[in-house]
Design a protein around this motif. Sequence first.
Motif, PDB file in Angstrom:
ATOM      1  N   GLY A 188       0.920  -1.160  -0.134  1.00 47.11           N
ATOM      2  CA  GLY A 188      -0.099  -0.153  -0.145  1.00 47.11           C
ATOM      3  C   GLY A 188       0.708   1.310   0.112  1.00 47.11           C
ATOM      4  N   ALA A 189       2.010   1.292   0.678  1.00 37.29           N
ATOM      5  CA  ALA A 189       2.885   2.377   0.862  1.00 37.29           C
ATOM      6  C   ALA A 189       3.316   2.696  -0.430  1.00 37.29           C
ATOM      7  N   ALA A 190       3.797   1.726  -1.220  1.00 39.44           N
ATOM      8  CA  ALA A 190       4.566   1.777  -2.569  1.00 39.44           C
ATOM      9  C   ALA A 190       3.499   2.202  -3.585  1.00 39.44           C
ATOM     10  N   ALA A 191       2.218   1.894  -3.528  1.00 37.63           N
ATOM     11  CA  ALA A 191       1.047   2.617  -4.547  1.00 37.63           C
ATOM     12  C   ALA A 191       1.053   3.975  -4.154  1.00 37.63           C
ATOM     13  N   VAL A 192       1.013   4.387  -2.880  1.00 42.69           N
ATOM     14  CA  VAL A 192       0.763   5.768  -2.569  1.00 42.69           C
ATOM     15  C   VAL A 192       1.955   6.450  -2.890  1.00 42.69           C
ATOM     16  N   LEU A 193       3.212   5.979  -2.756  1.00 37.35           N
ATOM     17  CA  LEU A 193       4.446   6.727  -3.171  1.00 37.35           C
ATOM     18  C   LEU A 193       4.600   6.818  -4.511  1.00 37.35           C
ATOM     19  N   PHE A 194       4.230   5.700  -5.417  1.00 40.05           N
ATOM     20  CA  PHE A 194       4.167   5.919  -7.048  1.00 40.05           C
ATOM     21  C   PHE A 194       3.349   7.010  -7.339  1.00 40.05           C
ATOM     22  N   ALA A 195       2.012   7.468  -6.617  1.00 44.50           N
ATOM     23  CA  ALA A 195       1.445   8.506  -7.107  1.00 44.50           C
ATOM     24  C   ALA A 195       2.066   9.892  -6.751  1.00 44.50           C
ATOM     25  N   LEU A 196       2.727   9.960  -5.545  1.00 47.95           N
ATOM     26  CA  LEU A 196       3.466  11.015  -5.074  1.00 47.95           C
ATOM     27  C   LEU A 196       4.428  11.398  -6.207  1.00 47.95           C
ATOM     28  N   THR A 197       5.377  10.196  -6.629  1.00 48.03           N
ATOM     29  CA  THR A 197       6.258  10.480  -7.551  1.00 48.03           C
ATOM     30  C   THR A 197       6.089  11.109  -8.891  1.00 48.03           C
ATOM     31  N   LEU A 198       4.674  10.981  -9.159  1.00 46.06           N
ATOM     32  CA  LEU A 198       4.205  11.604 -10.385  1.00 46.06           C
ATOM     33  C   LEU A 198       4.384  13.076 -10.330  1.00 46.06           C
ATOM     34  N   THR A 199       4.350  13.667  -9.031  1.00 42.82           N
ATOM     35  CA  THR A 199       4.435  15.054  -8.901  1.00 42.82           C
ATOM     36  C   THR A 199       5.846  15.572  -8.825  1.00 42.82           C
ATOM     37  N   VAL A 200       6.720  14.897  -9.050  1.00 41.46           N
ATOM     38  CA  VAL A 200       8.266  15.539  -8.819  1.00 41.46           C
ATOM     39  C   VAL A 200       8.792  15.613 -10.290  1.00 41.46           C
ATOM     40  N   SER A 201       9.806  16.415 -10.462  1.00 42.16           N
ATOM     41  CA  SER A 201      10.546  16.448 -11.952  1.00 42.16           C
ATOM     42  C   SER A 201      11.367  15.262 -12.016  1.00 42.16           C
ATOM     43  N   SER A 202      11.710  15.074 -13.171  1.00 46.26           N
ATOM     44  CA  SER A 202      12.766  13.865 -13.696  1.00 46.26           C
ATOM     45  C   SER A 202      13.975  14.555 -14.118  1.00 46.26           C
ATOM     46  N   SER A 203      15.053  13.617 -14.350  1.00 44.71           N
ATOM     47  CA  SER A 203      16.180  14.339 -14.852  1.00 44.71           C
ATOM     48  C   SER A 203      16.711  13.129 -15.574  1.00 44.71           C
ATOM     49  N   ARG A 204      17.751  13.356 -16.535  1.00 44.16           N
ATOM     50  CA  ARG A 204      18.505  12.281 -17.211  1.00 44.16           C
ATOM     51  C   ARG A 204      19.839  12.659 -17.602  1.00 44.16           C
ATOM     52  N   ASP A 205      20.625  11.870 -17.981  1.00 43.95           N
ATOM     53  CA  ASP A 205      21.889  12.471 -18.588  1.00 43.95           C
ATOM     54  C   ASP A 205      21.796  12.888 -20.145  1.00 43.95           C
ATOM     55  N   GLU A 206      22.147  14.000 -20.378  1.00 40.41           N
ATOM     56  CA  GLU A 206      21.948  14.714 -21.572  1.00 40.41           C
ATOM     57  C   GLU A 206      22.511  14.419 -22.772  1.00 40.41           C
ATOM     58  N   ASN A 207      23.853  13.687 -22.346  1.00 43.47           N
ATOM     59  CA  ASN A 207      24.685  13.217 -23.345  1.00 43.47           C
ATOM     60  C   ASN A 207      24.936  11.467 -23.148  1.00 43.47           C
ATOM     61  N   ALA A 208      23.609  10.944 -23.118  1.00 44.59           N
ATOM     62  CA  ALA A 208      23.712   9.446 -22.663  1.00 44.59           C
ATOM     63  C   ALA A 208      24.229   8.760 -23.951  1.00 44.59           C
ATOM     64  N   THR A 209      25.031   7.867 -23.179  1.00 48.12           N
ATOM     65  CA  THR A 209      25.863   6.910 -24.155  1.00 48.12           C
ATOM     66  C   THR A 209      25.038   5.543 -24.247  1.00 48.12           C
ATOM     67  N   PRO A 210      25.537   4.727 -25.210  1.00 45.07           N
ATOM     68  CA  PRO A 210      24.778   3.497 -25.007  1.00 45.07           C
ATOM     69  C   PRO A 210      24.964   2.572 -23.821  1.00 45.07           C
ATOM     70  N   LEU A 211      24.088   1.818 -23.234  1.00 47.77           N
ATOM     71  CA  LEU A 211      24.230   1.001 -22.106  1.00 47.77           C
ATOM     72  C   LEU A 211      25.326  -0.175 -22.226  1.00 47.77           C
ATOM     73  N   ASP A 212      26.106  -0.225 -21.298  1.00 42.63           N
ATOM     74  CA  ASP A 212      27.057  -1.213 -21.403  1.00 42.63           C
ATOM     75  C   ASP A 212      26.597  -2.423 -20.797  1.00 42.63           C
ATOM     76  N   TRP A 213      25.907  -3.319 -21.488  1.00 38.42           N
ATOM     77  CA  TRP A 213      25.321  -4.572 -21.271  1.00 38.42           C
ATOM     78  C   TRP A 213      26.254  -5.742 -20.550  1.00 38.42           C
ATOM     79  N   ARG A 214      27.496  -5.852 -21.486  1.00 38.54           N
ATOM     80  CA  ARG A 214      28.352  -6.771 -20.926  1.00 38.54           C
ATOM     81  C   ARG A 214      28.927  -6.448 -19.566  1.00 38.54           C
TER      82      ARG A 214
END
Length: 536
Positions: A188-214
Motif C-alpha cells: 500500500g505504501a509503494a502504491a501511494v508513493l508511486f502517485a506522489l512520485t508523479l508530482t516531482v520532476s525528472s532528470s537524465r544524462d543529456e549526453n547519454a551513451t549506449p548502455l554497457d550490457w556486457r
Amino acid sequence: MADTLPRQDQPTDAAMAALTSRSRLWLLIVACLDVSIVVSSMIALNTALGDIAVDTSATQTQLTWVVDGYTLVLACLLLPAGAIGDRYGRRGALQIGLAIFAVASFAPIVFDSPLQIIVARAVAGAGAAFVMPATLSLLTAAYPKSERNKAVGIWAGVVGSGAVLGFLGSGLLLKYFEWQSIFWSFGGAAAVLFALTLTVSSSRDENATPLDWRGAVLIGGAVAIFVFGVVEAPVRGWGDPLVYGCMLAGVAMAGAFAMVELRRPHPLLDVRLFGKPDFATGAVGITLLFFANFGFFFVVIQYIQLVMGYSALTTALAIAPLIGPVLVLSATNNWYLPRLGLRLVLTVGLILIAAGLMSMRLLEIDSSYLQLAWPLLVMSTGIGLCTAPTTSAVMGAVPDEKQGVASAVNDATREIGAALGIAVAGSILAARYGTLLGPRLTDLPEQVRAPAMDSLAQALAVADRLGPSGARLAETARSAFLESMNSSLLVLATVITVAAVLIGLWAPGRDGRQLRPVRALTRDRRADPSGRHRAP
C-alpha cells in the motif's frame, strides 16, 4: 524503458538545477519517503520470521532466504538499474521500481508457500534496485553543489535510520495483526508513493551513451555470486566449498568486469574512480559502516528479545535512540564536514562505533535498559558521523550526468557490507554458541540437547516444555549466548578499529588531499630550509 515524459522533453541535469527551492524540498521529501520503504523492507520481516515459520512450515534455510533473497537481487541489479535511470529518466526508473515493489509485496498475501514468498521477495528486490539509486541521483541533479551535501545528508540519515523504522513499523503491526499485514503495508505504501512520485520532476544524462550490457552482466553476476556465498556462510560454514567457491568466483568476475570496463569507450562504471581518494574512502567507509551496523543488529536484537525478554515492539522502541544522532549528524554534515575534513570525521566516527561495540560487551544477563542505552548512543553518534560524509564523498567524486551509477555504487557497497556483517557476526555467534553450550548439557538427553544447541530461541522453547526443571537449561543457554555475542562484537569492533587507523592514515583531509609520505616531507624540508613549506 521511458519516463512519463517524451524522451526529448525530459529535463536534463542542467534544467533540474534551475528548480525552485520549494520544488527541491518536495523532491527531497518524496525521495526520502521512497527510499525509506526500500530500506525498511530489508529488516522488517526479521520480527515476523517466527510467525511465518509456524504458518508456512518454512525451514530455517527458507526463512533465511525470505530475508536475504530480497537483499541479493537488490545488490546485483543496482549498477545496471542506476545506469538505466541515467539514460532514460530517473523518475521513470523510480516509478517502475515502485510498481514492481508494490506488486511483489502484495503477492505473498495470495501465494503463501515458503518458496513463493522467497520468489516474491526477490522480485521486490528487483524493484528496490531501481528505487534506491534513482532517489539519490534525482537529488544530486536537482541541488546545486553549495546545497547538495545537506540534501544528501538528510537522504543518508533516512537510509541510516531505515532499519530502526522497519523494526518499529513491523513491531507495531504484529502487536495487532497477522504477519501478512507487513506485506500489505509495504504494498500500500509503494502504491501511494508511486502517485506522489508523479508530482516531482525528472532528470537524465543529456549526453547519454549506449548502455554497457556486457559490464552490467559481469558486475551483476559478480555481486550476486559473491553475496550468495556470504549469505550461505552462517548456514554452511566458511570452509564449505560452495561458500568460498562463490566468493572466489565473485571476486574473479569483478576482476573481469574491471578489465572489460577499462577497454570500453563508454563503461558502465569507470573503475578508475576507485583511484580517487575521496571516492575510494567513501565506498570503503560505507561498506564498513553497514558491516558493523547490520552485524550489530543481528546479534543485539536477539539479545534484547531472548535474554532481556522484550517483545518485537518493545525491542524496536529500545533501539529507537539510534535514530536521533544519526538524523541530526547526517542533516548537519554540510556544516562540520568542510571544517573538519573527511579524514577526521570518518576516523572519529569509526572509533566511536568500535567503542560502542566494545561497550556492549559489558552487558550481562540481567542488565537494565540504561546499561544498553548508553552504548547505543555512543555507537549511533559514530554512525551519524559516518553516514552522510561517506555518501557525499562518493557522489561528489562523480560527474553530475553519472549520478545514477555513483548512487548505485553507494547502494551496492551498503548491501555487500550488510551481508558481510550478518554473515561474519552470525557465523561466530553460531559456532561459539554450540561450542560453549555442548559441554554444559552432557547430562541431558539427546532430544533436548540437539535443538537447544541450534539456537537460543530453540533452547528457550525446550526449556519451557520441561517446566520447572527447564530453568537451568534456560540460564545456561543465555549465558552461552552472551559469551558468543561478546565474541561477535569483539571481531566487529576489531575490524572497525583497524579500518579507523587505516582511514586516518590514508583518507583525504579538510583540503581534499592525503597525508604525504614521510620521505616526501623530508625532501621538501631539505629543499626549503627556511621551513616556510608546509605539508598539506
